[in-house]
Write a protein that holds these residues in place. Structure first.
Motif, short mmCIF file in Angstrom:
data_model
loop_
_atom_site.label_atom_id
_atom_site.label_comp_id
_atom_site.label_asym_id
_atom_site.label_seq_id
_atom_site.Cartn_x
_atom_site.Cartn_y
_atom_site.Cartn_z
N ILE A 1 -2.94 8.70 2.02
CA ILE A 1 -3.43 9.75 1.12
C ILE A 1 -3.62 9.20 -0.29
O ILE A 1 -4.64 9.44 -0.94
CB ILE A 1 -2.47 10.95 1.09
N GLY A 2 -2.64 8.46 -0.76
CA GLY A 2 -2.71 7.93 -2.13
C GLY A 2 -3.58 6.71 -2.28
O GLY A 2 -3.95 6.34 -3.40
N GLY A 3 -3.91 6.04 -1.16
CA GLY A 3 -4.77 4.86 -1.23
C GLY A 3 -4.10 3.64 -1.82
O GLY A 3 -4.77 2.72 -2.30
N SER B 1 -8.10 15.11 -8.27
CA SER B 1 -9.48 14.80 -7.94
C SER B 1 -10.09 15.91 -7.08
O SER B 1 -11.23 16.34 -7.30
CB SER B 1 -9.56 13.46 -7.22
N ALA B 2 -9.32 16.39 -6.10
CA ALA B 2 -9.80 17.46 -5.23
C ALA B 2 -9.99 18.76 -6.02
O ALA B 2 -11.00 19.46 -5.87
CB ALA B 2 -8.84 17.68 -4.07
N LEU C 1 0.04 10.84 -5.37
CA LEU C 1 -0.60 11.93 -4.64
C LEU C 1 -1.19 12.94 -5.61
O LEU C 1 -2.18 13.61 -5.29
CB LEU C 1 0.39 12.60 -3.70
N ASP D 1 -2.81 12.21 -8.27
CA ASP D 1 -4.17 11.75 -8.59
C ASP D 1 -5.17 12.29 -7.57
O ASP D 1 -6.27 12.75 -7.93
CB ASP D 1 -4.23 10.22 -8.60
N THR D 2 -4.80 12.23 -6.29
CA THR D 2 -5.68 12.73 -5.24
C THR D 2 -5.82 14.25 -5.34
O THR D 2 -6.91 14.81 -5.18
CB THR D 2 -5.14 12.34 -3.86
N LEU D 3 -4.70 14.92 -5.62
CA LEU D 3 -4.72 16.37 -5.77
C LEU D 3 -5.63 16.79 -6.92
O LEU D 3 -6.45 17.71 -6.78
CB LEU D 3 -3.29 16.87 -6.01
#
Length: 219
Positions: free
Chosen positions: A56-58, A191-192, A185, A187-189
């Protein structure tokens, strides 16, 4: 539990589990026989954390290993852990827009001074921001660079929420894990959420052209 059960519960294949053990991300199980080991719920939790960071975090395997070592050390304050994490995640991309880097560096320095942010010269995030601004300038998007103050204001509010969540945890290990997981995570949140907000606002802030409206039947 045996490795087959660990695989079933965690959703991670036995081959990947063995790979994580070899790479030092996952502790070995307790050896019961020559070719058998027992695993616990702690292994399930660690596998879920690894998969969250990587899938998820890449995060790369090497970066994940460094972050997990940091988490396991238990010797750093939450602030120190956050700083180490920033540098562990600081892998730089190949710079784009070399000719614009001096201008970009000045723009970033001016932003930090305006906002009175205390940032080290060698901060990976600072270097990444300079790279991004240089690329934007090279592409003719100085307007985006000029909007950095707006982005910085929103980012400061987000960071305050991040740190409040870290500070609300009890125990150093939990605070450290929240700092790591919350940032990666998060960062991904973010971005979404940003893309969802763009989709929502685009209908009013970016109305279709008359021709496009007629073609799609919109009013």
């Amino acid at each position: 539990m045996r490795i087959a059960e660990l695989s079933r519960v965690s959703g991670v294949s036995p081959a990947t589990i063995k790979y994580y053990v070899r790479e030092g991300l996952l502790p070995s199980g307790v050896r019961t026989h020559r070719n058998q080991a027992e695993y616990s719920d702690d292994h399930v939790s660690r596998l879920r954390l690894i998969r969250a960071l990587v899938d998820i975090g890449g995060v790369s395997i090497e970066a994940a290993k460094e972050l997990l070592t940091l988490l396991d050390s238990g010797s750093l304050s939450a602030r120190e852990a956050l700083g180490h994490m920033q540098y562990a995640l600081g892998g730089r991309r190949s710079p784009v827009g070399d000719e614009q880097r001096e201008t970009a560096a000045r723009d970033v320095a001016a932003l930090l001074e305006r906002r009175a942010w205390r940032i080290h010269e060698d901060s990976p995030a600072r270097g990444a921001l300079i790279d991004v601004c240089a690329a934007l300038l090279q592409l003719g998007h100085a307007d985006v660079v000029a909007a950095m103050d707006d982005y910085a204001g929103a980012s400061e509010a987000i960071a305050a929420t991040d740190l409040a969540l870290v500070g609300s945890e009890t125990g150093l290990e939990r605070m450290t894990e929240t700092a790591i997981v919350g940032t990666i995570l998060g960062d991904t949140l973010l971005s979404a959420l940003r893309r969802l907000a763009q989709e929502h606002l685009s209908s009013t802030l970016l109305p279709p052209r008359d021709g496009a409206a007629r073609a799609t039947g919109e009013v």
